[in-house]
Scaffold this motif. Structure first.
Motif, PDB file in Angstrom:
ATOM      1  N   ALA A 157       0.836  -1.205   0.000  1.00 54.01           N
ATOM      2  CA  ALA A 157       0.000   0.000   0.000  1.00 54.01           C
ATOM      3  C   ALA A 157       0.870   1.254   0.000  1.00 54.01           C
ATOM      4  O   ALA A 157       0.561   2.247  -0.674  1.00 54.01           O
ATOM      5  CB  ALA A 157      -0.936  -0.006   1.206  1.00 54.01           C
ATOM      6  N   PHE A 158       1.971   1.214   0.751  1.00 51.70           N
ATOM      7  CA  PHE A 158       2.905   2.339   0.760  1.00 51.70           C
ATOM      8  C   PHE A 158       3.532   2.527  -0.624  1.00 51.70           C
ATOM      9  O   PHE A 158       3.721   3.656  -1.075  1.00 51.70           O
ATOM     10  CB  PHE A 158       4.002   2.107   1.798  1.00 51.70           C
ATOM     11  N   GLU A 159       3.860   1.435  -1.280  1.00 52.32           N
ATOM     12  CA  GLU A 159       4.417   1.547  -2.633  1.00 52.32           C
ATOM     13  C   GLU A 159       3.392   2.165  -3.587  1.00 52.32           C
ATOM     14  O   GLU A 159       3.748   2.992  -4.442  1.00 52.32           O
ATOM     15  CB  GLU A 159       4.859   0.178  -3.139  1.00 52.32           C
ATOM     16  N   ASP A 160       2.127   1.771  -3.482  1.00 51.70           N
ATOM     17  CA  ASP A 160       1.074   2.383  -4.302  1.00 51.70           C
ATOM     18  C   ASP A 160       1.021   3.890  -4.059  1.00 51.70           C
ATOM     19  O   ASP A 160       0.946   4.690  -5.006  1.00 51.70           O
ATOM     20  CB  ASP A 160      -0.292   1.787  -3.958  1.00 51.70           C
ATOM     21  N   ALA A 161       1.023   4.275  -2.788  1.00 50.31           N
ATOM     22  CA  ALA A 161       0.926   5.686  -2.430  1.00 50.31           C
ATOM     23  C   ALA A 161       2.137   6.457  -2.938  1.00 50.31           C
ATOM     24  O   ALA A 161       2.000   7.565  -3.496  1.00 50.31           O
ATOM     25  CB  ALA A 161       0.792   5.830  -0.913  1.00 50.31           C
ATOM     26  N   GLU A 162       3.327   5.885  -2.764  1.00 48.17           N
ATOM     27  CA  GLU A 162       4.544   6.558  -3.237  1.00 48.17           C
ATOM     28  C   GLU A 162       4.499   6.756  -4.744  1.00 48.17           C
ATOM     29  O   GLU A 162       4.927   7.803  -5.271  1.00 48.17           O
ATOM     30  CB  GLU A 162       5.768   5.735  -2.825  1.00 48.17           C
ATOM     31  N   ALA A 163       3.978   5.764  -5.468  1.00 49.07           N
ATOM     32  CA  ALA A 163       3.862   5.874  -6.921  1.00 49.07           C
ATOM     33  C   ALA A 163       2.916   7.005  -7.314  1.00 49.07           C
ATOM     34  O   ALA A 163       3.192   7.767  -8.253  1.00 49.07           O
ATOM     35  CB  ALA A 163       3.387   4.545  -7.513  1.00 49.07           C
ATOM     36  N   LEU A 164       1.802   7.125  -6.600  1.00 55.52           N
ATOM     37  CA  LEU A 164       0.891   8.243  -6.865  1.00 55.52           C
ATOM     38  C   LEU A 164       1.599   9.578  -6.660  1.00 55.52           C
ATOM     39  O   LEU A 164       1.498  10.489  -7.499  1.00 55.52           O
ATOM     40  CB  LEU A 164      -0.333   8.159  -5.940  1.00 55.52           C
ATOM     41  N   GLY A 165       2.318   9.707  -5.546  1.00 53.48           N
ATOM     42  CA  GLY A 165       3.036  10.947  -5.290  1.00 53.48           C
ATOM     43  C   GLY A 165       4.081  11.231  -6.347  1.00 53.48           C
ATOM     44  O   GLY A 165       4.234  12.379  -6.803  1.00 53.48           O
ATOM     45  N   ALA A 166       4.803  10.195  -6.776  1.00 51.00           N
ATOM     46  CA  ALA A 166       5.875  10.375  -7.757  1.00 51.00           C
ATOM     47  C   ALA A 166       5.335  10.799  -9.121  1.00 51.00           C
ATOM     48  O   ALA A 166       5.870  11.719  -9.757  1.00 51.00           O
ATOM     49  CB  ALA A 166       6.678   9.079  -7.888  1.00 51.00           C
ATOM     50  N   TYR A 167       4.275  10.157  -9.578  1.00 54.57           N
ATOM     51  CA  TYR A 167       3.772  10.451 -10.919  1.00 54.57           C
ATOM     52  C   TYR A 167       2.898  11.703 -10.967  1.00 54.57           C
ATOM     53  O   TYR A 167       2.766  12.319 -12.036  1.00 54.57           O
ATOM     54  CB  TYR A 167       3.033   9.240 -11.486  1.00 54.57           C
ATOM     55  N   PHE A 168       2.326  12.107  -9.840  1.00 57.51           N
ATOM     56  CA  PHE A 168       1.567  13.364  -9.814  1.00 57.51           C
ATOM     57  C   PHE A 168       2.427  14.544  -9.383  1.00 57.51           C
ATOM     58  O   PHE A 168       1.937  15.673  -9.335  1.00 57.51           O
ATOM     59  CB  PHE A 168       0.342  13.238  -8.891  1.00 57.51           C
TER      60      PHE A 168
END
Length: 417
Positions: A328-339
């Motif tokens: 779940a943390f990896e999902d969240a980090e990916a959202l932050g990185a791509y946005f």
């Protein structure tokens, strides 16, 4: 001149995945609302671990010192015992510096409270996330970017993050059909016991395993196992007992039927081959829970329109790899990185394109870790043997060797090339 209209983000679910997404997406010009169906009075009273890939994100990317702020305990290593109570293997963890983070054990309430403070703090970039409790989502229109609440309210957003768990109410609007949780043939007993009680009532167990020390201990038989470890600076000790799902036959579609009160006599019968000094501990638990372990098959997509599924809503997995929260943390980090480079209020096309990048980066990895988690339910010994063949670190390099979404995507592209 910056736009006065905020980038509106709705996160469905105020659990660990939802709060992580709020932390990752915070930035100037964004308005984040978290919709939580409960009153958020407390999280489930149990322990949880973050693997090195998750704890590195929490500290490196988000600047949260969870060891200090959530009373986390850095795990020094795995200790593996056979059913006779003999130590047969150890896996040191502190020496594994290549992962860039530690395996850290928490009480779930403490980690949740830590994430909640970070998501709503005024001392971080961007506006604090706003929590709306007693806000149950009953419908979602991904193309219009709307969610409907049980109260009758309808909310509009530029981005909707569905972090509402294995029984997600948003998922069907993304996938186009209902996706039911799958019973896996296993259940788990769960208990948390104060270590001062163990010292008094289970002295032999305390002398042998030293439950205040920061180690994860496993005791493995052919068809059942125990996974144990401390939390809250060694004041509490968690025991999870994985057993065949022979007694718990509730409706897999029910949102609450997966948990029930455990029967001590039945547990003692299941673990009758285990040492007496181990079994005496079970009676010290004030509450003995039993829950049916479920997951979902990999979905065909996590995104549609302005919506993305994350965490258990996207890739619910068994706890055998301890990767649920870390993924779940990896999902969240990916959202932050791509946005990160999305400025102002994005169009639906911009949101769709960005969410597609997140999905492409995350899908294969999360799906494979789902598979590894299923694979890890295999018997720990051959039938009739006490020799432990299960390796708790079998998939650790793949699981934990993660440096963030964009680095992972670059590595994947390079490997294909």
């Amino acid at each position: 001149m910056p736009s006065s209209t905020p980038f509106r983000i709705i996160i469905c679910g105020g659990g660990i995945a939802g709060l992580a997404a709020a932390i990752a997406l915070r930035a100037p010009g964004r308005e984040i609302t978290i919709l939580e169906q409960s009153r958020l009075a407390s999280e489930i009273g149990a322990t949880i671990s973050l693997q090195p890939n998750g704890s590195a994100i929490l500290q490196r990317e988000w600047g949260v010192d969870s060891v200090k702020e959530a009373r986390g305990m850095i795990d020094h290593g795995f200790r593996i015992f056979n059913v006779e109570g003999k130590l047969v293997n150890t896996v040191p963890l502190l020496s594994k510096t290549e992962y860039g983070g530690d395996r850290v054990m928490y009480h779930r309430q403490d980690l949740h409270a830590c994430l909640l403070r970070a998501a709503t703090s005024r001392n971080r970039a961007g506006h604090p996330a706003v929590i709306r409790t007693s806000s149950k989502v009953v419908a979602c229109d991904p193309l219009e970017g709307t969610v409907s609440l049980e109260s009758g309210d309808q909310l509009v957003a530029d981005l909707i993050v569905a972090a509402d768990g294995i029984h997600s109410s948003v998922r069907s609007s993304v996938i186009g059909c209902e996706v039911k949780a799958i019973t896996t043939g296993f259940s788990a007993y769960r208990m948390v016991i104060p270590t001062d009680i163990l010292a008094k009532e289970a002295p032999e167990f305390t002398a042998l395993l030293e439950p205040t020390k920061p180690y994860t201990t496993m005791m493995l038989a052919h068809s059942c196992r125990l996974i144990m470890g401390p939390a809250r600076e060694g004041s509490s000790y968690s025991i999870v007992g994985l057993v065949p799902d022979g007694k718990l036959q509730e409706d897999a579609d029910s949102k609450q039927s997966w948990v029930s009160r455990g029967d001590l006599e039945q547990m003692l019968e299941t673990y009758k081959e285990f040492p007496e000094w181990m079994k005496v501990v079970f009676a010290q638990a004030k509450d003995l829970g039993l829950w049916q372990l479920r997951d979902i098959d990999p979905l065909k997509t996590w995104t549609k329109g302005r919506v993305i599924l994350i965490g258990d809503a996207a890739h619910a997995m068994l706890p055998t790899q301890g990767q649920g929260a870390s993924q779940a943390f990896e999902d969240a980090e990916a959202l932050g990185a791509y946005f990160e480079d999305v400025n102002g209020v994005p169009s639906r096309e911009e949101v769709e394109e960005t969410l597609s990048k997140v999905f492409q980066c995350r899908y294969e990895r999360a799906s494979l870790i789902q598979k590894y988690s299923r694979d890890s339910t295999k018997p720990a010994t051959a039938k009739g043997s006490n020799e432990v063949t299960l390796r708790p670190d079998e998939f650790m390099d793949y699981n934990c060797g993660y440096k963030g979404a964009k680095e992972w995507q670059s590595r994947t592209v390079a490997a294909v090339s």
